[in-house]
Write a protein that holds these residues in place. Structure first.
Motif, PDB file in Angstrom:
ATOM      1  N   MET A   1       1.510  63.392  -6.609  1.00 60.91           N
ATOM      2  CA  MET A   1       2.487  62.417  -6.480  1.00 60.91           C
ATOM      3  C   MET A   1       2.689  62.080  -4.781  1.00 60.91           C
ATOM      4  O   MET A   1       2.766  62.874  -4.081  1.00 60.91           O
ATOM      5  N   GLU A   2       2.553  60.737  -4.609  1.00 57.74           N
ATOM      6  CA  GLU A   2       2.862  60.430  -3.192  1.00 57.74           C
ATOM      7  C   GLU A   2       4.258  59.921  -3.017  1.00 57.74           C
ATOM      8  O   GLU A   2       5.086  59.299  -3.737  1.00 57.74           O
ATOM      9  N   ILE A   3       4.983  60.805  -2.058  1.00 59.75           N
ATOM     10  CA  ILE A   3       6.330  60.551  -1.873  1.00 59.75           C
ATOM     11  C   ILE A   3       6.460  59.828  -0.346  1.00 59.75           C
ATOM     12  O   ILE A   3       6.057  60.604   0.735  1.00 59.75           O
ATOM     13  N   ALA A   4       7.078  58.701  -0.175  1.00 59.60           N
ATOM     14  CA  ALA A   4       7.411  58.310   1.276  1.00 59.60           C
ATOM     15  C   ALA A   4       8.799  58.291   1.661  1.00 59.60           C
ATOM     16  O   ALA A   4       9.789  57.973   0.722  1.00 59.60           O
ATOM     17  N   VAL A   5       9.128  58.722   2.690  1.00 62.23           N
ATOM     18  CA  VAL A   5      10.462  58.791   3.147  1.00 62.23           C
ATOM     19  C   VAL A   5      10.604  57.672   4.315  1.00 62.23           C
ATOM     20  O   VAL A   5       9.742  57.849   5.275  1.00 62.23           O
ATOM     21  N   ILE A   6      11.464  56.842   4.270  1.00 63.55           N
ATOM     22  CA  ILE A   6      11.549  55.831   5.382  1.00 63.55           C
ATOM     23  C   ILE A   6      12.065  56.233   6.492  1.00 63.55           C
ATOM     24  O   ILE A   6      12.919  56.857   6.725  1.00 63.55           O
ATOM     25  N   ASP A   7      11.113  55.898   7.555  1.00 59.67           N
ATOM     26  CA  ASP A   7      11.165  56.304   9.084  1.00 59.67           C
ATOM     27  C   ASP A   7      11.950  55.187   9.870  1.00 59.67           C
ATOM     28  O   ASP A   7      11.289  54.276   9.879  1.00 59.67           O
ATOM     29  N   TYR A   8      13.259  55.184   9.989  1.00 60.56           N
ATOM     30  CA  TYR A   8      13.886  54.096  10.718  1.00 60.56           C
ATOM     31  C   TYR A   8      14.676  54.689  11.852  1.00 60.56           C
ATOM     32  O   TYR A   8      15.660  54.002  12.179  1.00 60.56           O
ATOM     33  N   LYS A   9      14.427  55.772  12.305  1.00 61.53           N
ATOM     34  CA  LYS A   9      14.975  56.481  13.508  1.00 61.53           C
ATOM     35  C   LYS A   9      16.187  56.689  13.065  1.00 61.53           C
ATOM     36  O   LYS A   9      17.316  56.907  14.045  1.00 61.53           O
ATOM     37  N   GLY A  10      16.582  57.128  11.892  1.00 65.21           N
ATOM     38  CA  GLY A  10      18.107  57.686  11.558  1.00 65.21           C
ATOM     39  C   GLY A  10      18.109  58.994  11.463  1.00 65.21           C
ATOM     40  O   GLY A  10      17.025  59.706  11.435  1.00 65.21           O
ATOM     41  N   GLY A  11      19.210  59.839  11.312  1.00 66.55           N
ATOM     42  CA  GLY A  11      19.449  61.243  11.522  1.00 66.55           C
ATOM     43  C   GLY A  11      19.112  61.568  10.055  1.00 66.55           C
ATOM     44  O   GLY A  11      19.359  60.882   9.097  1.00 66.55           O
ATOM     45  N   ASN A  12      19.102  62.910  10.056  1.00 68.82           N
ATOM     46  CA  ASN A  12      19.092  63.668   8.579  1.00 68.82           C
ATOM     47  C   ASN A  12      17.592  63.596   7.832  1.00 68.82           C
ATOM     48  O   ASN A  12      17.395  64.107   6.824  1.00 68.82           O
ATOM     49  N   VAL A  13      16.580  62.871   8.427  1.00 74.42           N
ATOM     50  CA  VAL A  13      15.643  62.606   7.578  1.00 74.42           C
ATOM     51  C   VAL A  13      14.819  63.827   7.505  1.00 74.42           C
ATOM     52  O   VAL A  13      14.128  64.137   6.341  1.00 74.42           O
ATOM     53  N   GLN A  14      14.628  64.831   8.619  1.00 73.61           N
ATOM     54  CA  GLN A  14      13.941  65.979   8.302  1.00 73.61           C
ATOM     55  C   GLN A  14      14.579  67.036   7.348  1.00 73.61           C
ATOM     56  O   GLN A  14      13.645  67.725   6.725  1.00 73.61           O
ATOM     57  N   SER A  15      15.873  66.971   7.427  1.00 72.01           N
ATOM     58  CA  SER A  15      16.517  67.903   6.383  1.00 72.01           C
ATOM     59  C   SER A  15      16.083  67.590   4.823  1.00 72.01           C
ATOM     60  O   SER A  15      15.940  68.453   3.927  1.00 72.01           O
ATOM     61  N   VAL A  16      15.853  66.065   4.792  1.00 70.07           N
ATOM     62  CA  VAL A  16      15.477  65.634   3.377  1.00 70.07           C
ATOM     63  C   VAL A  16      14.308  65.949   3.029  1.00 70.07           C
ATOM     64  O   VAL A  16      13.807  66.617   1.745  1.00 70.07           O
ATOM     65  N   ILE A  17      12.964  66.023   4.001  1.00 72.64           N
ATOM     66  CA  ILE A  17      11.816  66.436   3.820  1.00 72.64           C
ATOM     67  C   ILE A  17      11.491  68.129   3.695  1.00 72.64           C
ATOM     68  O   ILE A  17      10.998  68.515   2.569  1.00 72.64           O
ATOM     69  N   PHE A  18      12.587  68.888   4.269  1.00 70.85           N
ATOM     70  CA  PHE A  18      12.559  70.225   3.902  1.00 70.85           C
ATOM     71  C   PHE A  18      12.963  70.408   2.733  1.00 70.85           C
ATOM     72  O   PHE A  18      12.382  71.260   1.889  1.00 70.85           O
ATOM     73  N   ALA A  19      14.176  69.872   2.176  1.00 67.32           N
ATOM     74  CA  ALA A  19      14.351  69.893   0.853  1.00 67.32           C
ATOM     75  C   ALA A  19      13.405  69.743  -0.452  1.00 67.32           C
ATOM     76  O   ALA A  19      13.208  70.254  -1.103  1.00 67.32           O
ATOM     77  N   LEU A  20      12.577  68.649   0.044  1.00 72.65           N
ATOM     78  CA  LEU A  20      11.353  68.228  -0.800  1.00 72.65           C
ATOM     79  C   LEU A  20      10.363  69.337  -0.818  1.00 72.65           C
ATOM     80  O   LEU A  20       9.904  69.627  -1.845  1.00 72.65           O
ATOM     81  N   GLU A  21      10.126  70.013   0.395  1.00 70.24           N
ATOM     82  CA  GLU A  21       9.115  71.058   0.455  1.00 70.24           C
ATOM     83  C   GLU A  21       9.654  72.222  -0.368  1.00 70.24           C
ATOM     84  O   GLU A  21       8.797  72.849  -0.930  1.00 70.24           O
ATOM     85  N   ARG A  22      10.771  72.428  -0.399  1.00 68.31           N
ATOM     86  CA  ARG A  22      11.370  73.560  -1.092  1.00 68.31           C
ATOM     87  C   ARG A  22      11.084  73.321  -2.562  1.00 68.31           C
ATOM     88  O   ARG A  22      11.249  74.488  -3.138  1.00 68.31           O
ATOM     89  N   LEU A  23      10.884  72.044  -2.987  1.00 66.09           N
ATOM     90  CA  LEU A  23      10.491  71.848  -4.517  1.00 66.09           C
ATOM     91  C   LEU A  23       8.964  71.844  -4.600  1.00 66.09           C
ATOM     92  O   LEU A  23       8.553  71.431  -5.612  1.00 66.09           O
ATOM     93  N   GLY A  24       8.314  71.963  -3.692  1.00 65.57           N
ATOM     94  CA  GLY A  24       6.955  72.126  -3.734  1.00 65.57           C
ATOM     95  C   GLY A  24       6.415  70.595  -3.579  1.00 65.57           C
ATOM     96  O   GLY A  24       5.040  70.557  -3.926  1.00 65.57           O
ATOM     97  N   VAL A  25       7.057  69.646  -2.916  1.00 65.69           N
ATOM     98  CA  VAL A  25       6.609  68.375  -2.789  1.00 65.69           C
ATOM     99  C   VAL A  25       6.421  68.002  -1.299  1.00 65.69           C
ATOM    100  O   VAL A  25       7.236  68.365  -0.547  1.00 65.69           O
ATOM    101  N   GLN A  26       5.194  67.521  -0.997  1.00 67.34           N
ATOM    102  CA  GLN A  26       4.880  66.850   0.185  1.00 67.34           C
ATOM    103  C   GLN A  26       5.224  65.475   0.489  1.00 67.34           C
ATOM    104  O   GLN A  26       4.749  64.749  -0.726  1.00 67.34           O
ATOM    105  N   ALA A  27       6.079  65.186   1.378  1.00 66.29           N
ATOM    106  CA  ALA A  27       6.332  63.601   1.611  1.00 66.29           C
ATOM    107  C   ALA A  27       5.875  63.269   2.937  1.00 66.29           C
ATOM    108  O   ALA A  27       5.731  64.104   3.901  1.00 66.29           O
TER     109      ALA A  27
END
Length: 196
Positions: A1-27
């Protein structure tokens, strides 16, 4: 499954990516239109304020792309607010126009400080996004502005007035709280989104 996290220079993006990684999902953190279009799911997290976020989206052409997406899409915190029509923040900011709400500021009082920050409950849950959760489950909020309750509301919060804690229109889902900071409840919501 391909997951895209929108990069618009906003805060908090990395913690969402880490949360997905804890679920075994690479974004993939990206602003690339082709990568976003072909993703199976898109997440749009955010911290910050509406005007600067919209300027960055416009600079990258994402303001035109995001409303046209057809795959499951999850906005988080500011990522939810930006789906609306207009925000009072920053003297007034036009938003993406995906959902028919205007974002307004909480009224401050001696009892209710602005921003609304900390753990609060959810009620009126009505979406597969909340499968396995209970009325009155707690999630973590940090926001000064909110979307009023409307036909698009799929969960409510209260501070002191009822507000949209989550919204949905077609493939667009969004939550005002931070899933990545909301312990097991937030994890379950992310899992439910990935399973839509």
């Amino acid at each position: 499954m391909e997951i895209a996290v929108i990069d618009y220079k906003g805060g908090n993006v990395q913690s969402v990516i880490f949360a997905l990684e804890r679920l075994g999902v690479q974004a993939t953190l990206t602003a690339d239109h082709d990568v976003i279009r072909r993703a199976d799911k898109v997440l749009f997290p955010g911290e910050g304020e509406a005007a600067s976020a919209m300027r960055e989206l416009q600079a990258q052409g994402l303001d035109k792309l995001l409303p046209t997406l057809t795959q499951p899409f999850l906005g988080i915190c500011l990522g939810m607010q930006l789906l609306g029509q207009h925000s009072e923040e920053g003297g007034g900011t036009d938003l993406l126009g995906v959902l028919p709400f205007d974002v307004v500021r909480f009224p401050a009082s001696a009892e209710y400080k602005v921003p609304h920050m900390g753990w609060n409950t959810l009620s009126q849950l009505r979406s597969p996004l909340f499968a396995g959760l209970q009325e009155e489950d707690y999630v973590y909020f940090v926001h000064s502005y909110y979307a009023p309750v409307g036909q698009y509301t799929i969960a409510q919060g209260q501070y002191p007035t009822p507000f949209s804690a989550a919204v949905q229109h077609e493939n667009f889902y969004a939550v005002q709280f931070h899933t990545e900071k909301s312990s097991t409840v937030g994890t379950r919501i992310l899992e439910n989104f990935l399973n839509l």
